[in-house]
Design a protein around this motif. Structure first.
Motif, PDB file in Angstrom:
ATOM      1  N   SER A  12       3.721  49.034 -14.444  1.00 46.64           N
ATOM      2  CA  SER A  12       3.365  48.238 -15.618  1.00 46.64           C
ATOM      3  C   SER A  12       4.599  47.747 -16.363  1.00 46.64           C
ATOM      4  N   LEU A  13       5.654  48.552 -16.410  1.00 43.36           N
ATOM      5  CA  LEU A  13       6.867  48.132 -17.120  1.00 43.36           C
ATOM      6  C   LEU A  13       7.629  47.033 -16.380  1.00 43.36           C
ATOM      7  N   LEU A  15       6.417  44.379 -15.562  1.00 45.47           N
ATOM      8  CA  LEU A  15       5.955  43.124 -16.168  1.00 45.47           C
ATOM      9  C   LEU A  15       6.947  42.612 -17.206  1.00 45.47           C
ATOM     10  N   LEU A  16       7.710  43.512 -17.804  1.00 47.73           N
ATOM     11  CA  LEU A  16       8.658  43.100 -18.833  1.00 47.73           C
ATOM     12  C   LEU A  16       9.760  42.206 -18.257  1.00 47.73           C
ATOM     13  N   ALA A  89       1.846  45.468 -20.445  1.00 47.70           N
ATOM     14  CA  ALA A  89       2.941  46.367 -20.063  1.00 47.70           C
ATOM     15  C   ALA A  89       2.867  47.668 -20.857  1.00 47.70           C
ATOM     16  N   MET A 182       6.247  40.929 -11.085  1.00 44.50           N
ATOM     17  CA  MET A 182       4.865  41.144 -11.503  1.00 44.50           C
ATOM     18  C   MET A 182       4.002  41.596 -10.329  1.00 44.50           C
ATOM     19  N   GLY A 185       4.913  45.119  -9.399  1.00 48.31           N
ATOM     20  CA  GLY A 185       4.380  46.058 -10.378  1.00 48.31           C
ATOM     21  C   GLY A 185       2.893  46.291 -10.202  1.00 48.31           C
TER      22      GLY A 185
END
Length: 204
Positions: A12-13, A15-16, A89, A182, A185
């Protein structure tokens, strides 16, 4: 669930990375341009690959009646997408952390993945609608009016994905670094679901 939770947090991180790297890239190459012209599409706006690419693309578009490349303030997407990415995220990292400590089960991981997949599809659909409008809503008073052999006006919609020939230009549209981060992730969060599911079955 600890390994699954860690993968969920990492996935998920990732995505940053969309705040730093382009999500998508469109390149236009032609014999008169030894160095192709390019646009990098970020979640916050569109930038030229090189310094004067946007200016040159807008100049070419003017002759055939296409719109100018939109500024960040001219599209609601560039205000909403960063917020959506940040929420996904952070929420994904929280879900992963709760999973790590055994507070929630693996189905939360799949739920996050499903929501992110739906948002991704909606985002791509919106992007394709913009490309269609960008390439078909032409100024009727343009300097050059190109028509097909059957007499219908020619349109210039860039491909959503892949390669396309438009006049003497070769147009390529592909994900960029942010897009690959993305997808990676999202893949990690899906793997986290299966690892969490397997660990629960082993415990039972």
């Amino acid at each position: 669930m600890k390994k699954a939770g860690i993968l969920m947090i990492i996935g998920s991180l990732l995505l940053l990375g969309l705040f730093r790297f382009p999500l998508w890239n469109i390149m236009l190459g032609a014999p008169q341009y030894p160095d192709p012209l390019g646009m990098d599409i970020y979640i916050t706006g569109i930038k030229g690959v090189n310094e004067f690419d946007i200016q040159n693309i807008d100049g070419l578009n003017h002759y055939i009646g296409m719109q100018t490349i939109p500024k960040p303030g001219e599209m609601w997407e560039f205000r909403v997408f960063p917020l959506v990415v940040a929420i996904m995220a952070v929420s994904g990292a929280i879900i992963g952390l709760l999973g790590f400590f055994g507070k929630i089960n693996h189905w939360w991981f799949l739920g996050w993945f499903g929501l992110m997949a739906v948002l991704g599809v909606l985002g791509m659909h919106d992007f394709n609608l913009w490309l269609s409008d960008y390439g078909t809503d032409l100024d009727p008073h343009a300097i050059m009016k190109m028509i097909h052999p059957n007499g219908t006006p020619m349109t210039y919609k860039p491909p959503l994905l892949g390669h396309q020939k438009m006049l003497n230009f070769d147009v390529d549209s592909w994900p960029h670094t942010g897009g690959y981060l993305m997808f990676t992730g999202m893949g990690l969060t899906l793997i986290a679901f299966f690892i969490g599911k397997r660990s629960k079955n082993i415990v039972q």
